[in-house]
Design an enzyme around this catalytic site. Structure first.
Site, PDB file in Angstrom:
ATOM      1  N   THR A  65       0.841  -1.202   0.000  1.00  0.00           N
ATOM      2  CA  THR A  65       0.000   0.000   0.000  1.00  0.00           C
ATOM      3  C   THR A  65       0.875   1.250   0.000  1.00  0.00           C
ATOM      4  O   THR A  65       1.947   1.257   0.607  1.00  0.00           O
ATOM      5  CB  THR A  65      -0.867   0.003   1.281  1.00  0.00           C
ATOM      6  OG1 THR A  65      -1.717  -1.148   1.253  1.00  0.00           O
ATOM      7  CG2 THR A  65      -1.741   1.254   1.382  1.00  0.00           C
ATOM      8  N   GLY A  66       0.389   2.289  -0.668  1.00  0.00           N
ATOM      9  CA  GLY A  66       1.089   3.581  -0.599  1.00  0.00           C
ATOM     10  C   GLY A  66       1.354   4.152  -1.976  1.00  0.00           C
ATOM     11  O   GLY A  66       1.037   3.537  -3.006  1.00  0.00           O
ATOM     12  N   GLU A  98      -0.593  -5.413   5.858  1.00  0.00           N
ATOM     13  CA  GLU A  98       0.705  -5.553   5.181  1.00  0.00           C
ATOM     14  C   GLU A  98       1.517  -6.692   5.809  1.00  0.00           C
ATOM     15  O   GLU A  98       2.138  -7.493   5.101  1.00  0.00           O
ATOM     16  CB  GLU A  98       1.478  -4.238   5.253  1.00  0.00           C
ATOM     17  CG  GLU A  98       0.864  -3.157   4.363  1.00  0.00           C
ATOM     18  CD  GLU A  98       1.466  -1.783   4.553  1.00  0.00           C
ATOM     19  OE1 GLU A  98       1.273  -0.957   3.656  1.00  0.00           O
ATOM     20  OE2 GLU A  98       2.108  -1.529   5.586  1.00  0.00           O
TER      21      GLU A  98
HETATM   22  C1  5RP Z   1       1.469   2.028   4.291  1.00  0.00           C
HETATM   23  C2  5RP Z   1       2.943   1.846   4.266  1.00  0.00           C
HETATM   24  C3  5RP Z   1       3.689   2.397   3.098  1.00  0.00           C
HETATM   25  O1  5RP Z   1       4.397   1.377   2.490  1.00  0.00           O
HETATM   26  C4  5RP Z   1       4.629   3.464   3.578  1.00  0.00           C
HETATM   27  O2  5RP Z   1       3.902   4.431   4.304  1.00  0.00           O
HETATM   28  C5  5RP Z   1       5.341   4.139   2.394  1.00  0.00           C
HETATM   29  O3  5RP Z   1       4.418   4.881   1.661  1.00  0.00           O
HETATM   30  P1  5RP Z   1       4.796   5.686   0.362  1.00  0.00           P
HETATM   31  O4  5RP Z   1       5.129   4.689  -0.685  1.00  0.00           O
HETATM   32  O5  5RP Z   1       3.539   6.470   0.046  1.00  0.00           O
HETATM   33  O6  5RP Z   1       5.967   6.598   0.680  1.00  0.00           O
HETATM   34  O7  5RP Z   1       3.551   1.261   5.135  1.00  0.00           O
HETATM   35  O8  5RP Z   1       0.915   1.576   5.489  1.00  0.00           O
END
Ligand code: 5RP
Length: 219
Positions: free
Chosen positions: A28-29, A103
């Site tokens: 996610t993200g 996750e």
């Molecule tokens: C979500 C996460 C994401 O992997 C982490 O926050 C990184 O996010 P991004 O790719 O937007 O920088 O752990 O729960």
């Protein structure tokens, strides 16, 4: 390159770990969003994906990628996800997007965790990024007090509930020099659903986006 361009670079680079016709785990993200977009361009597609959040499920489905429940698979060859911080051993802080519990569940099914991140995420010691912790609501004050005893300051993330319906604490001021030990300790505090330290489920590979290109780190 901008941070988003670096994220797109590693999102595309992660395709080299994806075998057509297999079911993969998807994190996610914003970095993973680029990975999902890249997945949708594969000539020979994946058979499907197990997703770690409602947001990723929607993005996968919108791009025509079949989404399976975690319970429908026994093992995944690979799980691709971002991180908020990653150290020299591949231990990570995750949960900036509040998806940490799912996750960790999907990562647990995977043979290999491929972390995709821009270079700003690489740190010597975890803890500058506030540590996310998913907590059962009634335990928030006592879990916060336990962090205080460790020298941390825990604040509930405003207006956020996880996909599981629980609040998230963000803990500042920790220096996580022994991620496996701290993960194990916090995990057994009553009321903690998941701590955002990924040491037991650390990355096996990290694709780091830098101005010079993608650097592959193996642990
Ligand atoms: C979500 C996460 C994401 O992997 C982490 O926050 C990184 O996010 P991004 O790719 O937007 O920088 O752990 O729960």
């Amino acid at each position: 390159m901008t941070q988003d361009e670096l994220k797109a670079l590693v999102g595309r680079a992660a395709l080299r770990y994806v075998v057509p016709g297999t079911v993969i785990g998807v994190g996610t993200g914003s970095t993973v969003n680029h990975f999902i977009d890249a997945l949708a361009t594969m000539q020979s597609p994946v058979a499907g994906a197990v997703s770690s959040s409602k947001a990723s499920t929607e993005r996968l489905a919108a791009r025509g990628i079949r989404v399976l429940e975690a319970g429908e698979v026994q093992r995944l060859p690979v799980y691709v996800d971002g991180a908020d911080e990653i150290d020299a051993r591949g231990c990570m802080i995750k949960g900036g997007g509040a998806a940490l519990t799912r996750e960790k569940i999907v990562a647990d099914l995977a043979e290999r965790f491929v972390c995709i991140a821009d270079a700003s995420k690489r740190v010597e010691v975890l803890g500058r990024f506030p540590l996310p912790v998913e907590v059962i609501a009634m335990a928030l004050p006592q879990v916060a007090r336990r962090f205080e005893a460790l020298g941390g300051k825990a604040v509930q993330r405003p207006g956020v509930l996880t996909d599981n319906g629980h609040p998230v604490l963000d803990v500042r001021g920790l220096s996580i020099t022994d991620p496996p030990a701290m993960e194990a300790e916090i995990n057994q505090w009553p009321g903690v659903v998941t701590v955002g330290i990924f040491a037991r489920h650390r990355a096996g590979t990290c694709l780091l986006g830098t101005a010079e290109g993608v650097v592959t780190l193996s642990y």
